[in-house]
Design a protein around this motif. Structure first.
Motif, PDB file in Angstrom:
ATOM      1  N   TYR A  32      51.555   9.312  31.479  1.00  0.00           N
ATOM      2  CA  TYR A  32      51.603   9.727  30.071  1.00  0.00           C
ATOM      3  C   TYR A  32      51.464   8.468  29.244  1.00  0.00           C
ATOM      4  O   TYR A  32      52.194   7.493  29.467  1.00  0.00           O
ATOM      5  N   TYR A  36      52.058   4.854  19.298  1.00  0.00           N
ATOM      6  CA  TYR A  36      52.937   5.017  18.158  1.00  0.00           C
ATOM      7  C   TYR A  36      52.441   4.141  17.013  1.00  0.00           C
ATOM      8  O   TYR A  36      51.936   3.034  17.225  1.00  0.00           O
ATOM      9  N   PRO A  44      58.799   3.761  14.219  1.00  0.00           N
ATOM     10  CA  PRO A  44      57.523   4.202  14.806  1.00  0.00           C
ATOM     11  C   PRO A  44      57.460   5.724  14.874  1.00  0.00           C
ATOM     12  O   PRO A  44      58.489   6.403  14.978  1.00  0.00           O
ATOM     13  N   SER A  93      54.593   6.062  30.463  1.00  0.00           N
ATOM     14  CA  SER A  93      55.798   6.557  31.139  1.00  0.00           C
ATOM     15  C   SER A  93      55.403   7.435  32.318  1.00  0.00           C
ATOM     16  O   SER A  93      54.236   7.801  32.483  1.00  0.00           O
ATOM     17  N   ARG A  95      56.891  10.907  34.069  1.00  0.00           N
ATOM     18  CA  ARG A  95      57.786  12.061  34.105  1.00  0.00           C
ATOM     19  C   ARG A  95      59.030  11.798  33.272  1.00  0.00           C
ATOM     20  O   ARG A  95      58.954  11.553  32.096  1.00  0.00           O
ATOM     21  N   ASP A  96      60.189  11.865  33.886  1.00  0.00           N
ATOM     22  CA  ASP A  96      61.424  11.753  33.119  1.00  0.00           C
ATOM     23  C   ASP A  96      61.874  10.323  32.883  1.00  0.00           C
ATOM     24  O   ASP A  96      62.926  10.100  32.300  1.00  0.00           O
ATOM     25  N   ASP A  97      61.087   9.368  33.344  1.00  0.00           N
ATOM     26  CA  ASP A  97      61.470   7.976  33.135  1.00  0.00           C
ATOM     27  C   ASP A  97      61.353   7.582  31.672  1.00  0.00           C
ATOM     28  O   ASP A  97      60.665   8.234  30.886  1.00  0.00           O
ATOM     29  N   ILE A  99      60.188   5.463  28.360  1.00  0.00           N
ATOM     30  CA  ILE A  99      58.881   4.997  27.913  1.00  0.00           C
ATOM     31  C   ILE A  99      58.878   3.473  27.890  1.00  0.00           C
ATOM     32  O   ILE A  99      59.825   2.840  27.433  1.00  0.00           O
TER      33      ILE A  99
ATOM     34  N   TYR B  35      66.883   0.758  20.622  1.00  0.00           N
ATOM     35  CA  TYR B  35      65.946  -0.341  20.843  1.00  0.00           C
ATOM     36  C   TYR B  35      66.246  -1.454  19.845  1.00  0.00           C
ATOM     37  O   TYR B  35      66.783  -1.218  18.776  1.00  0.00           O
ATOM     38  N   LEU B  43      59.217  -3.424  21.224  1.00  0.00           N
ATOM     39  CA  LEU B  43      60.426  -2.604  21.281  1.00  0.00           C
ATOM     40  C   LEU B  43      61.074  -2.800  22.644  1.00  0.00           C
ATOM     41  O   LEU B  43      60.464  -2.528  23.672  1.00  0.00           O
ATOM     42  N   TYR B  50      71.237  10.422  28.387  1.00  0.00           N
ATOM     43  CA  TYR B  50      70.601  11.714  28.648  1.00  0.00           C
ATOM     44  C   TYR B  50      71.532  12.891  28.369  1.00  0.00           C
ATOM     45  O   TYR B  50      71.122  14.050  28.482  1.00  0.00           O
ATOM     46  N   ASP B  59      66.748  -2.402  29.277  1.00  0.00           N
ATOM     47  CA  ASP B  59      66.247  -3.696  29.737  1.00  0.00           C
ATOM     48  C   ASP B  59      67.066  -4.886  29.264  1.00  0.00           C
ATOM     49  O   ASP B  59      67.078  -5.930  29.908  1.00  0.00           O
ATOM     50  N   LEU B  90      66.535   0.025  16.232  1.00  0.00           N
ATOM     51  CA  LEU B  90      65.946   1.349  16.064  1.00  0.00           C
ATOM     52  C   LEU B  90      66.588   2.343  17.015  1.00  0.00           C
ATOM     53  O   LEU B  90      66.728   2.067  18.202  1.00  0.00           O
ATOM     54  N   SER B  97      62.707  16.130  28.506  1.00  0.00           N
ATOM     55  CA  SER B  97      62.101  15.180  29.424  1.00  0.00           C
ATOM     56  C   SER B  97      61.822  13.875  28.695  1.00  0.00           C
ATOM     57  O   SER B  97      60.969  13.805  27.849  1.00  0.00           O
ATOM     58  N   GLY B  98      62.565  12.855  29.023  1.00  0.00           N
ATOM     59  CA  GLY B  98      62.518  11.618  28.237  1.00  0.00           C
ATOM     60  C   GLY B  98      61.170  10.955  28.186  1.00  0.00           C
ATOM     61  O   GLY B  98      60.817  10.344  27.204  1.00  0.00           O
ATOM     62  N   GLY B  99      60.394  11.054  29.250  1.00  0.00           N
ATOM     63  CA  GLY B  99      59.116  10.358  29.250  1.00  0.00           C
ATOM     64  C   GLY B  99      58.030  11.133  28.559  1.00  0.00           C
ATOM     65  O   GLY B  99      57.280  10.588  27.759  1.00  0.00           O
ATOM     66  N   TYR B 100      57.922  12.402  28.826  1.00  0.00           N
ATOM     67  CA  TYR B 100      56.824  13.197  28.293  1.00  0.00           C
ATOM     68  C   TYR B 100      57.047  13.639  26.858  1.00  0.00           C
ATOM     69  O   TYR B 100      56.106  13.942  26.145  1.00  0.00           O
ATOM     70  N   ASN B 101      58.280  13.695  26.477  1.00  0.00           N
ATOM     71  CA  ASN B 101      58.538  14.209  25.144  1.00  0.00           C
ATOM     72  C   ASN B 101      58.447  13.125  24.095  1.00  0.00           C
ATOM     73  O   ASN B 101      58.875  11.997  24.304  1.00  0.00           O
ATOM     74  N   GLU B 102      57.933  13.508  22.939  1.00  0.00           N
ATOM     75  CA  GLU B 102      57.819  12.589  21.819  1.00  0.00           C
ATOM     76  C   GLU B 102      59.189  12.045  21.462  1.00  0.00           C
ATOM     77  O   GLU B 102      60.169  12.789  21.382  1.00  0.00           O
ATOM     78  N   GLN B 103      59.250  10.741  21.237  1.00  0.00           N
ATOM     79  CA  GLN B 103      60.472  10.142  20.739  1.00  0.00           C
ATOM     80  C   GLN B 103      60.390  10.084  19.219  1.00  0.00           C
ATOM     81  O   GLN B 103      59.393   9.627  18.657  1.00  0.00           O
ATOM     82  N   PHE B 105      61.958   8.445  15.897  1.00  0.00           N
ATOM     83  CA  PHE B 105      62.700   7.239  15.553  1.00  0.00           C
ATOM     84  C   PHE B 105      63.349   7.353  14.180  1.00  0.00           C
ATOM     85  O   PHE B 105      62.815   7.995  13.268  1.00  0.00           O
ATOM     86  N   GLY B 106      64.495   6.699  14.043  1.00  0.00           N
ATOM     87  CA  GLY B 106      65.092   6.516  12.737  1.00  0.00           C
ATOM     88  C   GLY B 106      64.409   5.384  11.994  1.00  0.00           C
ATOM     89  O   GLY B 106      63.519   4.717  12.548  1.00  0.00           O
TER      90      GLY B 106
END
Lengths: 111, 114
Positions: A32, A36, A44, A93, A95-97, A99, B35, B43, B50, B59, B90, B97-103, B105-106
């Motif tokens: 994926y 942004y 972003p 990213s 899957r669930d990892d 970004i 972040y 970032l 979760y 990181d 941020l 789903s953390g990776g596939y779903n749009e994040q 941001f504030g």
């Protein structure tokens, strides 16, 4: 291997020109690839995203080109406008990892 | 309209102070992230969560802790602020789903530690 390398760090383009930002990755498990866009003073926001089953995705003036074999993808902004001036982040990213973001490109469109 | 809000846009603190940065989302998202953004470094993920009461190191977690007592609220804590923690912070949230779903941001909190 978790890095996403983005270039250039900054870019100046004339109004009406094509802006191109490039990104490369190592982890072949990434599936994926979002981009942004961040305006000054804002967080972003998702601009456009692609999955590796297609080589190109276009939304208006914004196009992602994806080269799976080269592990590279790029953002093209056609007919660039001063309102496109912003910082752009590529990301990847799996899957669930979480970004993984590139370091960003500051784009300035000259009026 | 979906929204992620952060308690302060600008914050000035002194070295050694304890600093709390608050983030609230109104989208009923499971995932929340903190972040820091620095010029040329992009970032960098500090911590994420979760679920309520759960936290995972990102990181660069050193010098930071987090708290998530309610689903909509995720706090970043600097136990003893240092000058190298001067940065833009941020907060983001995303769906299942953390990776596939749009994040989402504030607007960010610009923290200056003197």
């Amino acid at each position: 291997q978790q890095q996403v390398k983005q270039s250039p760090q900054s870019l100046i383009v004339q109004k009406g020109g094509i802006s191109i930002i490039n990104c490369a990755y190592e982890n072949t498990a990434f599936d994926y690839f979002p981009w942004y866009q961040q305006f000054p003073g804002k967080g972003p926001a998702l601009l456009i995203a692609i999955r590796p089953d297609v080589s190109e995705k276009k939304e208006g003036r914004f196009t992602i080109s994806f080269n799976k074999s080269a592990k590279q993808f790029s953002l093209h902004i056609m007919d660039s406008q001063p309102g496109d001036s912003a910082t752009y982040f590529c990301a990847a990213s799996h899957r669930d990892d979480k970004i993984i973001f590139g370091k960003g490109t500051r784009l300035h469109i000259l009026p | 309209d979906v929204k992620v809000t952060q308690s302060s846009r600008y914050l000035v603190k002194r070295t050694g102070e304890k600093v709390f940065l608050e983030c609230v989302q109104d989208m009923d998202h499971e995932n929340m992230f903190w972040y820091r953004q620095d010029p040329g470094l992009g970032l960098r993920l500090i911590y994420f969560s979760y679920d309520v009461k759960m936290k995972e190191k990102g990181d660069i977690p050193e010098g930071y802790s987090v708290s998530r007592e309610k689903k909509e609220r995720f706090s970043l804590i600097l136990e003893s602020a240092s000058t190298n923690q001067t940065s833009m912070y941020l907060c983001a949230s995303s769906g299942t789903s953390g990776g596939y779903n749009e994040q989402f941001f504030g607007p960010g909190t610009r923290l200056t530690v003197l």
